[in-house]
Motif scaffolding. Structure first.
Motif, short mmCIF file in Angstrom:
data_model
loop_
_atom_site.label_atom_id
_atom_site.label_comp_id
_atom_site.label_asym_id
_atom_site.label_seq_id
_atom_site.Cartn_x
_atom_site.Cartn_y
_atom_site.Cartn_z
N ASP A 183 85.88 3.24 39.47
CA ASP A 183 86.71 4.35 39.95
C ASP A 183 86.50 4.60 41.44
N LEU A 184 85.23 4.56 41.89
CA LEU A 184 84.95 4.81 43.29
C LEU A 184 85.51 3.72 44.20
N LEU A 185 85.54 2.49 43.72
CA LEU A 185 85.95 1.36 44.57
C LEU A 185 87.39 0.94 44.34
N ALA A 186 88.09 1.57 43.41
CA ALA A 186 89.48 1.21 43.12
C ALA A 186 90.39 1.27 44.35
N VAL A 190 82.24 -10.64 53.57
CA VAL A 190 81.05 -9.80 53.51
C VAL A 190 80.64 -9.67 52.05
N VAL A 191 79.35 -9.77 51.78
CA VAL A 191 78.80 -9.42 50.47
C VAL A 191 77.96 -8.16 50.67
N TYR A 192 78.30 -7.12 49.92
CA TYR A 192 77.62 -5.83 50.05
C TYR A 192 76.94 -5.53 48.72
N SER A 193 75.61 -5.43 48.75
CA SER A 193 74.83 -5.05 47.57
C SER A 193 74.33 -3.63 47.79
N SER A 194 74.71 -2.71 46.90
CA SER A 194 74.47 -1.30 47.11
C SER A 194 73.77 -0.68 45.92
N CYS A 195 72.80 0.21 46.20
CA CYS A 195 72.18 1.00 45.14
C CYS A 195 72.81 2.37 45.05
N ASN A 196 73.91 2.59 45.78
CA ASN A 196 74.59 3.88 45.77
C ASN A 196 76.09 3.65 45.96
N PRO A 197 76.87 3.58 44.88
CA PRO A 197 78.30 3.28 45.04
C PRO A 197 79.06 4.32 45.85
N LYS A 198 78.54 5.54 45.95
CA LYS A 198 79.22 6.56 46.76
C LYS A 198 79.13 6.21 48.25
N SER A 199 77.93 5.83 48.72
CA SER A 199 77.82 5.44 50.12
C SER A 199 78.55 4.13 50.38
N LEU A 200 78.60 3.24 49.39
CA LEU A 200 79.38 2.01 49.52
C LEU A 200 80.85 2.35 49.74
N ASP A 242 72.51 -3.32 36.20
CA ASP A 242 71.77 -2.11 35.84
C ASP A 242 70.28 -2.29 36.11
N MET A 243 69.89 -2.00 37.34
CA MET A 243 68.48 -2.08 37.72
C MET A 243 67.66 -0.94 37.13
N PHE A 244 68.32 0.17 36.76
CA PHE A 244 67.59 1.40 36.48
C PHE A 244 68.02 2.06 35.18
N PRO A 245 67.82 1.43 34.03
CA PRO A 245 68.15 2.08 32.76
C PRO A 245 67.45 3.42 32.61
N GLN A 246 68.07 4.29 31.85
CA GLN A 246 67.60 5.66 31.57
C GLN A 246 67.81 6.60 32.75
N THR A 247 68.38 6.11 33.85
CA THR A 247 68.70 6.95 35.00
C THR A 247 70.16 6.74 35.37
N GLY A 248 70.67 7.59 36.27
CA GLY A 248 72.04 7.44 36.72
C GLY A 248 72.21 6.45 37.85
N HIS A 249 71.12 5.81 38.27
CA HIS A 249 71.20 4.86 39.38
C HIS A 249 71.65 3.48 38.90
N MET A 250 72.19 2.71 39.83
CA MET A 250 72.66 1.36 39.51
C MET A 250 72.71 0.54 40.79
N GLU A 251 72.86 -0.76 40.64
CA GLU A 251 73.15 -1.65 41.76
C GLU A 251 74.59 -2.14 41.57
N VAL A 252 75.35 -2.14 42.65
CA VAL A 252 76.72 -2.66 42.63
C VAL A 252 76.84 -3.70 43.73
#
Length: 375
Positions: A34-37, A328-338, A357-367
């Motif tokens: 949704d954020l990157l659409a 460009v390849v962009y690896s982000s731990c925060n899709p909002k700042s991406l 999904d680097m961080f199960p049980q939390t709302g964080h992720m890698e994109v």
């Protein structure tokens, strides 16, 4: 995954604890898409799932309590120690090490730092586990008094915890919200932990960043390498390169690769890994990624960026926009700042994306996304 600490209300760090894992992963994937659409009709690859528990290869534990009965975990709102030595998201090797480290603290009479009073000596213990089960153990303390006490007990610690290949004391004398200081005193013969990821081995030194989920990091590096090989650039920059994970994974005959990282310790690690792998075409520079780009005479054919949570920011995004770099390849731990950064780079569109999904049980992720220049 169930957690008795979460159920008892003593630790709520894992905000999605108790939510079915499939639901967690679906929610993260939906948020990223949704954020990157607005930034292109991306081909989204299936999300990379993680083990639900035991996935963290690094534990940052606050030392609390008393010399005789130290706690190893976090602090509550009053600054008192909460023991989390059985934390289920930590790798099994780390969980097995934590009780030994608690006994070591008591045995060597390392006084826990009391935050409310600003008194005491030992602040944290940081434990990292390699894919081969070896450990790096770092004690964070206020003064060299702890160096002498840890050194005096090193024989006992290595006998009880033989997998501790690297043991250091980091000196952080100040009372502020910064975990580590600038100085690490290495007490073992080995000063780096080998992080073996398939055909690539990364040397992790103290104060060097490495992804906290080894299995998912392996998938991330493989995905980025596949995208880079598909583009087949002759020149690549890896900005915010850490210990060189992306740079070393995308190395190929005839391809010039330069990694840039502010941490000199990480750059030392990356250079050692490149030398051991026989990759003279991969070079590493210590410095600020944005300054490096702004001062460069020409741009490479592909740029990899892996910034902290705040993103690459307006200056580097503006440079990329005007650079002419095709990919460009962009690896982000925060899709909002991406998303914020992509809004500053209208000449690029998202060609492919993947949630890891680097961080199960939390709302964080890698994109990770592959961007191509279209205007």
């Amino acid at each position: 995954m169930d957690c008795s600490y979460f159920d008892a209300g003593v630790c709520r760090s894992c905000t999605l604890m108790g939510v079915p894992y499939a639901e967690q992963l679906e929610g993260k994937e939906r948020l990223a898409r949704d954020l990157l659409a607005p930034f292109g009709d991306a081909v989204w690859l299936p999300a990379v799932a993680s083990a639900e528990s035991g996935y963290r290869n690094k534990a940052k534990m606050v030392i609390g309590g008393t010399i005789e009965a130290p706690t190893i975990g976090i602090l509550d709102e009053a600054g008192r120690g909460v023991d989390l030595r059985e934390c289920g998201i930590c790798a099994p090797g780390i969980r097995a090490a934590l009780p030994v480290l608690a006994r070591f603290v008591a045995r060597q009479r390392l006084e826990p730092y009391r935050v409310p009073e600003r008194r005491g000596e030992l602040k944290f213990v940081l434990v990292t586990e390699s894919p081969d089960g070896e450990l790096m153990v770092r004690f964070v303390a206020r003064s060299e008094q702890t160096v002498a006490r840890v050194r005096a007990g090193l024989g006992w610690l290595q006998a009880e915890l033989p997998q501790a290949r690297v043991v250091t004391v980091n000196l952080q004398p100040e009372h502020k919200a910064v975990v580590e200081g600038d100085t690490d005193v290495v007490l073992t013969r080995e000063s780096a932990l080998s992080m073996r990821l398939g055909d690539v081995s990364l040397r992790l030194r103290p104060q060097s960043f490495f992804q906290t989920n080894t299995d998912v990091a392996r998938e991330l590096y493989a995905q980025v390498a596949a995208w880079v090989d598909d583009v087949s650039p002759a020149s690549v920059w890896d900005l915010y390169c850490g210990v060189g994970g992306f740079a070393l994974h995308v190395a190929a005959p005839g391809r010039r690769v330069v990694g840039v990282e502010t941490s000199r310790e990480a750059v030392r690690s990356a250079r050692a890994s490149a030398a051991a792998a026989g990759l003279p075409q991969v070079a590493f520079r210590a410095g600020d990624a944005t300054a490096f780009a702004l001062n460069a005479a020409t741009a490479p054919e592909l740029v990899i960026v892996n910034p902290p949570r705040r993103g690459i920011g307006a200056d580097l995004a503006g440079w990329l926009e005007g650079s002419g770099a095709p990919s460009v390849v962009y690896s982000s731990c925060n899709p909002k700042s991406l998303a914020h950064d992509l809004a500053r780079m209208p000449s690029y569109r998202v060609r492919a994306g993947r949630v890891l999904d680097m961080f199960p049980q939390t709302g964080h992720m890698e994109v990770a996304v592959l961007l191509e220049r279209v205007a």
